[in-house]
Design an enzyme around this catalytic site. Structure first.
Site, short mmCIF file in Angstrom:
data_model
loop_
_atom_site.label_atom_id
_atom_site.label_comp_id
_atom_site.label_asym_id
_atom_site.label_seq_id
_atom_site.Cartn_x
_atom_site.Cartn_y
_atom_site.Cartn_z
N LYS A 114 26.57 38.54 29.05
CA LYS A 114 25.86 37.49 28.31
C LYS A 114 24.67 36.96 29.11
CE LYS A 114 28.36 34.66 25.89
NZ LYS A 114 29.27 33.55 25.50
N GLU A 137 30.27 41.90 38.89
CA GLU A 137 30.81 43.25 38.77
C GLU A 137 29.96 44.10 37.83
OE1 GLU A 137 34.45 40.47 39.18
OE2 GLU A 137 32.47 40.46 38.22
N GLY A 171 34.65 35.37 25.56
CA GLY A 171 34.69 36.78 25.94
C GLY A 171 35.87 37.53 25.38
N ARG A 172 37.05 36.92 25.47
CA ARG A 172 38.25 37.63 25.03
C ARG A 172 38.40 37.67 23.51
NH1 ARG A 172 38.81 33.09 27.71
NH2 ARG A 172 40.07 31.32 27.01
N GLU A 213 44.75 34.13 29.71
CA GLU A 213 43.53 33.42 30.07
C GLU A 213 43.30 32.22 29.16
OE1 GLU A 213 39.99 35.43 32.06
OE2 GLU A 213 39.21 35.10 30.04
N HIS A 242 62.27 54.42 28.73
CA HIS A 242 62.67 55.15 29.93
C HIS A 242 62.13 54.48 31.18
CE1 HIS A 242 64.34 58.70 27.80
NE2 HIS A 242 63.53 58.27 26.85
N LYS A 286 35.86 33.69 42.32
CA LYS A 286 34.50 34.23 42.25
C LYS A 286 33.58 33.53 43.25
CE LYS A 286 34.40 35.56 37.34
NZ LYS A 286 33.72 35.31 36.06
#
Length: 545
Positions: A203, A209, A272-273, A358, A389, A509
């Protein structure tokens, strides 16, 4: 959370403590039908829970006491319910298909801008998919690399895998998120520069990152273009043909070398999510095409309408949310498990982890006071039958209560023999086994060695929800995502926490900047704690600094 309303729920939990799910089914032959409903292409059977009608009524009262109906309207109509950041929460506007509706933020109807960007995305994806958008060598785009992190990665990755049957198979899609150089390096080994489009999803165009990976990808691209015979200036100009941006930072996008005509915007009222149906979904639209993307939005919209209009007792997101609260706050469950019995949904649990943890992983209420009850359960899961399993042993016979959501599709996109029948048989059998278990008497009647009976006894009484659709399609995927989005919202309202900020991710951060400086400086500052200083020193020694 309203203490008086919760007290009634607590009383009913105590009253029914000796009743098992097996007992509840024995008491009511209509139980399965009574505790099931359909919405937006999904069927929910929640009868295998530790509930009766009185408990559900008490839970619904809890929602009413939290003014849930009013809070739903605040979200849908653009009120600034993300108060700590002063923002509206309007991911629902991204898929609002009502042409007569208006949703205003600061007096402006945002739906016009939403539809404008959607058209821009559609035109661009059409051009790329038809081979009209060509790279510097005149070749069509065969590879798309989405560079983003968090919501700019998890949603597109999950949906791209989920909708694989609808993707353009002569194109390949890659997703780079981790700042670990291996993630980018292995991706670049698989593509050719003159056939690759990079989508930089940030954005602000400042996410560490994402921009680190984006700049590294650009350097690789320029080097490859020069190897192909382009002069430096021509290689720089070619960046605009191979890089586009999902951002609002026009100045930074232009400085990167991307033509701002190829910048796809989204807004600060899109968390964001929750951003998959925004321009963040550009890589998905490139994969499945404009029409299928619209079907995805249609599924979202159908679940949105259901959530906004259905009474709470027949409201699928509300019911899932209330059941979750029952186990977290009433039975002390610390996690819940999401188990999709469809390989295409393999990344759905990871997607939900961010959405849930979050959003509601908060320890203070809306007034800034410490909460006195549990919030934000741990979400985890794997696709079936792999989990059977792996970790089902703990769910069946362990000491932890782990409520589970089982997700399945009646029809497969890939019919091979009786494989799908076996898959779905496992899904249904697991919910049956978890609910009803196996007693010592039943083991003895089967002739189990007396010494082994304690090991082969299953307590049962483990709660599950089962979600079924006819087939996984763009529309049913959109509805499924919206279902869980609204579930998380309802829980946040009842817990009285802000679900749409995420201050908890910031401290690490900020500290990372100082640590990075010490990793690369001629001499580290030594200003950190003893443990961190020790780790920095060891790293510097290993890399020869």
């Amino acid at each position: 959370m309203d203490a008086q309303a919760w007290e009634k729920v607590d009383e009913l939990i105590d009253k029914n403590q000796t009743k098992t799910i097996k007992d509840l089914f024995a008491e009511d032959k209509d139980r399965a039908a009574k505790f099931s409903l359909e919405a937006a292409g999904w069927f929910l059977d929640y009868s295998k829970n530790r509930i009766d009608e009185a408990t559900m009524k008490a839970l619904i009262k809890l929602a009413e006491k939290a003014n849930l109906k009013e809070e739903i309207e605040k979200m849908f109509t653009g009120k600034k319910i993300n108060a700590t950041e002063g923002r509206a929460v309007l991911h629902t506007a991204l898929r609002n298909l009502d042409k007569n509706d208006k949703v205003k933020v600061d007096g402006k109807d945002v739906l016009k801008d939403v539809r404008k960007v959607l058209d821009q995305m559609g035109d661009f994806s059409d051009a790329v998919r038809r081979g009209q958008w060509k790279g510097f060598a005149g070749k069509r785009i065969k590879n798309v690399v989405n560079i983003g992190i968090g919501g700019s990665d998890l949603g597109p990755v999950m949906a791209n895998i989920a909708l694989t049957p609808y993707t353009k198979r002569n194109m390949k899609f890659f997703f780079v998120s981790n700042v670990d150089s291996t993630h980018l390096a292995e991706t670049l080994r698989a593509v050719k520069a003159n056939e690759t489009l990079f989508i930089i999803a940030s954005k602000t165009f400042t996410t560490q990152e994402t921009m680190s990976n984006a700049l590294a990808a650009k350097e690789w691209f320029l080097a490859e273009a020069k190897k192909a015979g382009l002069k430096k200036a021509d290689a720089e100009a070619a960046v605009a043909k191979h890089f586009v941006a999902v951002s609002t930072a026009a100045k930074e996008v232009a400085a990167f070398g991307i033509d701002t005509k190829n910048m796809f915007v989204f807004w600060d009222w899109v968390g964001g999510r929750y951003s998959l149906p925004s321009a963040i979904g550009l890589s998905l639209m490139l994969a499945i095409g404009r029409n299928n993307y619209k079907k995805l939005l249609k599924g979202y919209y159908k679940m949105d309408r259901h959530f906004r209009t259905a009474r709470f007792s027949r409201n699928m997101p509300v019911i899932l949310a209330l059941l979750g609260i029952l186990y977290v706050n009433g039975y002390g469950a610390e996690s819940y498990c999401v188990l999709p019995y469809d390989q295409y949904l393999s990344r759905f649990p990871a997607y939900l982890q961010q959405m849930d943890m979050e959003s509601n992983g908060k320890c203070v209420d809306k007034d800034g006071n410490p909460v006195t009850y549990s919030t934000g359960p741990i979400e985890w899961g794997e696709p079936g039958t792999n989990g059977q399993h792996s970790f089902y042993q703990l769910i069946h016979q362990g000491t932890h209560l782990i409520p589970c959501d089982f997700i399945g599709c009646s029809k497969t996109h890939n019919p091979i023999g009786d494989l799908h029948d076996k898959l779905m048989a496992n899904l249904f059998a697991q919910t049956e086994a978890l609910a009803f278990g196996k007693t010592a008497e039943e083991c003895a009647a089967e002739g189990v060695d007396k010494k082994l009976i304690p090991f082969k006894t299953f307590e049962g009484n483990k709660p599950t929800n089962t979600l079924l659709c006819d087939q996984l399609t763009p529309e049913t995927l959109g509805a499924l995502v919206a279902l869980y989005e609204h579930k998380v919202f309802v829980q946040g309202v009842i817990w009285n926490v802000y679900s749409y900020d995420q201050w908890g991710v910031q401290l690490g951060k900020v500290l990372a900047k100082g640590v990075l400086s010490d990793l690369t400086a001629k001499k580290p500052s030594g200003k950190h704690d003893a443990s961190t200083n020790q780790l920095i020193a060891r790293y510097r020694k290993a890399v020869g600094r």
